[in-house]
Design a protein around this motif. Structure first.
Motif, PDB file in Angstrom:
ATOM      1  N   CYS A 281     -40.179 -20.594  62.833  1.00 39.86           N
ATOM      2  CA  CYS A 281     -39.137 -21.437  63.424  1.00 39.86           C
ATOM      3  C   CYS A 281     -38.110 -21.773  62.348  1.00 39.86           C
ATOM      4  O   CYS A 281     -38.252 -21.412  61.180  1.00 39.86           O
ATOM      5  N   GLY A 282     -37.083 -22.491  62.758  1.00 38.13           N
ATOM      6  CA  GLY A 282     -36.030 -22.848  61.815  1.00 38.13           C
ATOM      7  C   GLY A 282     -35.064 -21.697  61.581  1.00 38.13           C
ATOM      8  O   GLY A 282     -35.177 -20.607  62.170  1.00 38.13           O
ATOM      9  N   GLU A 283     -34.084 -21.931  60.717  1.00 38.81           N
ATOM     10  CA  GLU A 283     -33.053 -20.934  60.465  1.00 38.81           C
ATOM     11  C   GLU A 283     -33.632 -19.663  59.837  1.00 38.81           C
ATOM     12  O   GLU A 283     -33.242 -18.554  60.174  1.00 38.81           O
ATOM     13  N   THR A 284     -34.571 -19.852  58.922  1.00 37.78           N
ATOM     14  CA  THR A 284     -35.170 -18.680  58.266  1.00 37.78           C
ATOM     15  C   THR A 284     -35.920 -17.816  59.271  1.00 37.78           C
ATOM     16  O   THR A 284     -35.783 -16.584  59.281  1.00 37.78           O
ATOM     17  N   GLY A 285     -36.704 -18.476  60.140  1.00 34.60           N
ATOM     18  CA  GLY A 285     -37.448 -17.734  61.162  1.00 34.60           C
ATOM     19  C   GLY A 285     -36.515 -16.998  62.105  1.00 34.60           C
ATOM     20  O   GLY A 285     -36.758 -15.834  62.458  1.00 34.60           O
ATOM     21  N   THR A 286     -35.429 -17.660  62.545  1.00 31.97           N
ATOM     22  CA  THR A 286     -34.461 -17.030  63.444  1.00 31.97           C
ATOM     23  C   THR A 286     -33.803 -15.829  62.778  1.00 31.97           C
ATOM     24  O   THR A 286     -33.635 -14.763  63.388  1.00 31.97           O
ATOM     25  N   TYR A 287     -33.435 -15.997  61.509  1.00 29.43           N
ATOM     26  CA  TYR A 287     -32.787 -14.911  60.761  1.00 29.43           C
ATOM     27  C   TYR A 287     -33.720 -13.706  60.641  1.00 29.43           C
ATOM     28  O   TYR A 287     -33.314 -12.559  60.888  1.00 29.43           O
ATOM     29  N   LYS A 289     -36.295 -12.929  62.512  1.00 27.03           N
ATOM     30  CA  LYS A 289     -36.529 -12.325  63.830  1.00 27.03           C
ATOM     31  C   LYS A 289     -35.370 -11.407  64.223  1.00 27.03           C
ATOM     32  O   LYS A 289     -35.570 -10.318  64.768  1.00 27.03           O
ATOM     33  N   THR A 290     -34.156 -11.873  63.948  1.00 32.03           N
ATOM     34  CA  THR A 290     -32.969 -11.065  64.267  1.00 32.03           C
ATOM     35  C   THR A 290     -32.972  -9.764  63.478  1.00 32.03           C
ATOM     36  O   THR A 290     -32.716  -8.681  64.032  1.00 32.03           O
ATOM     37  N   LYS A 291     -33.279  -9.857  62.191  1.00 30.52           N
ATOM     38  CA  LYS A 291     -33.287  -8.662  61.357  1.00 30.52           C
ATOM     39  C   LYS A 291     -34.416  -7.712  61.743  1.00 30.52           C
ATOM     40  O   LYS A 291     -34.277  -6.487  61.675  1.00 30.52           O
TER      41      LYS A 291
END
Length: 445
Positions: A281-287, A289-291
């Motif tokens: 979760c959080g910005e790192t998790g979102t980033y 997941k996108t990559k």
């Protein structure tokens, strides 16, 4: 006067065609040649920390067929072979150069711009137009006259000679744009190149009723015209053709394989993969997941490219079986729609698949486009190969009265009597491809 206004909700069912990111990515990757795809993979790896590349085995690369574009002797030579099809793809700076000229054409409709863009993307490295006009007209659902009109527009772009469909047309376009071209230059290009090349200046001068010196001056002018107009706007470079498909013969069977030895293999960086499990979760998790999603889309797109390329190649070779025994002389008429119907794909997908792709066969290396020939429809409904029609034209000319050689129109009339409806200009085109001079030249001989 009072008007009553009421608001209400209404459910409406609609069917819309929507492309998923996976389909869009697959279609985009499909059009790339092997070298373009390798460049895209490396760009994605630089931008995506989750992607790790495993470099190809250098020993395998040395074994791979890589043919310099100057070695024409490596290709099979016959009447059908067109060396322009075997020139590597054009430099990426060419399309924007022509697009800038297209952008200033304010009066074009959206569909007309799409057609001109399609024509631009079907120019080979020399600047010659490499697509069938009837198929283009069918593709965009416009009259063929509209395609001719837009070709003329493209031919008005810089450099002079761009969009020509033959050497004669290329030279004629350049001469037509030059107000200082010697008199009769265009007519000499269109009708007497063979005579001029053989030094028969007096013969041509007598035909036009002018001094021999005038014809010699015109020929000197023609020789300084550029037979490859795009070479003027791109740097000369020695490139190699790397086949996308390899066909090998084994116990009488032809085995198709997709050449991926040149491509680095894609894997997911284990460090970031572990970090993604911990950070969900959080910005790192979102980033992350996108990559990860981008990396998976890329891998699936490459896999889909290979599958589609295999299916289309397999279908092409089934239709052109005789090619493996007799070479390009045995190619039969074949259109994109036939392959599209056979493999269950859209015609535009097949077009993307064969674009800028090369195949290595026991007969040599060829562009995939080489296997597509537009035939001539006979009166009985059958489709005749241009190669067989050329043989008929050659046979007619070989048996003609040398004192009264047949004009192209008379040859067309004889073919029509055999049930082959063919235009005079097509007879002239085939005759030139056979290196047979026009009737006036045959009379002299």
């Amino acid at each position: 006067m009072l008007v009553e206004v009421s608001l209400h909700l209404q459910h409406k069912l609609e069917t819309k065609l929507s492309l998923t990111p996976y389909v869009k990515q697959s279609l985009e990757i499909l059009k790339y040649s092997l070298e373009e795809l390798e460049h895209i993979i490396r760009e994605e790896a630089n931008a995506n920390p989750l992607i790790e590349l495993i470099e190809p085995n250098s020993e395998h690369l040395l074994e791979m067929a890589r043919v310099p574009n100057s070695q024409a002797s490596n290709y099979e030579s016959d009447a059908l072979f067109d060396p322009l099809l075997h020139i590597p793809q054009q430099d990426s700076s060419i399309e924007p150069y022509l697009m800038e000229q297209l952008a200033v054409q304010r009066r074009l409709t959206k569909s007309e711009r799409e057609i001109v863009l399609y024509l631009i993307r079907n120019l080979n490295e020399s600047g010659y137009l490499d697509c069938d006009m009837e198929e283009t007209a069918e593709r965009f659902r416009v009259p063929i006259e509209k395609c001719d009109e837009l070709i003329s527009l493209l031919q008005s772009f810089e450099p002079a000679g761009i969009g020509a469909r033959s050497l004669r047309e290329c030279l004629q376009l350049q001469a037509a744009r030059d107000g200082n071209a010697p008199k009769h230059t265009e007519a000499l290009i269109l009708r007497h190149l063979e005579d001029l090349a053989q030094g028969d200046f007096q013969f041509v001068a007598d035909l036009y009723g002018v001094p021999k010196r005038e014809i010699e001056n015109a020929f000197s002018y023609i020789k300084q015209l550029n037979p490859r107009p795009l070479m003027a706007v791109q740097s000369a470079r020695q490139e190699l053709i790397i086949p996308d498909i390899i066909v090998e013969e084994f116990n009488g069977e032809h085995i198709i394989s997709i050449n991926d030895m040149y491509l680095p293999q894609i894997s997911i960086n284990p460090h970031y993969e572990e970090l993604l499990r911990i950070t969900d979760c959080g910005e790192t998790g979102t980033y992350l997941k996108t990559k990860l999603s981008d990396a998976i889309l890329l891998m699936r797109g490459i896999e889909q490219r290979h599958e589609t390329l295999y299916k289309v190649t397999e279908s092409i070779l089934k239709k052109q079986r005789a090619f493996f025994q007799k070479g390009t002389k045995a190619l039969v008429p074949l259109r994109l729609k036939e392959i599209a119907d056979h493999v269950g794909l859209h015609e535009s997908t097949v077009s993307r698949t064969i674009s800028n792709k090369y195949i290595r066969t026991p007969k040599g290396i060829f562009a995939l486009k080489t296997f597509f020939i537009r035939g001539v429809k006979m009166h009985n409904g059958e489709v005749e190969s241009p190669l067989l029609i050329k043989e008929k034209i050659k046979a007619i000319i070989d048996s003609e009265d040398r004192n009264k050689p047949l004009s192209d129109q008379k040859i067309a009339n004889l073919l029509l009597a055999e049930g082959i409806p063919i235009a005079r200009r097509t007879v002239a085109k085939y005759r030139e491809e056979l290196s047979i001079p026009q009737s006036a030249r045959r009379t002299k001989k």
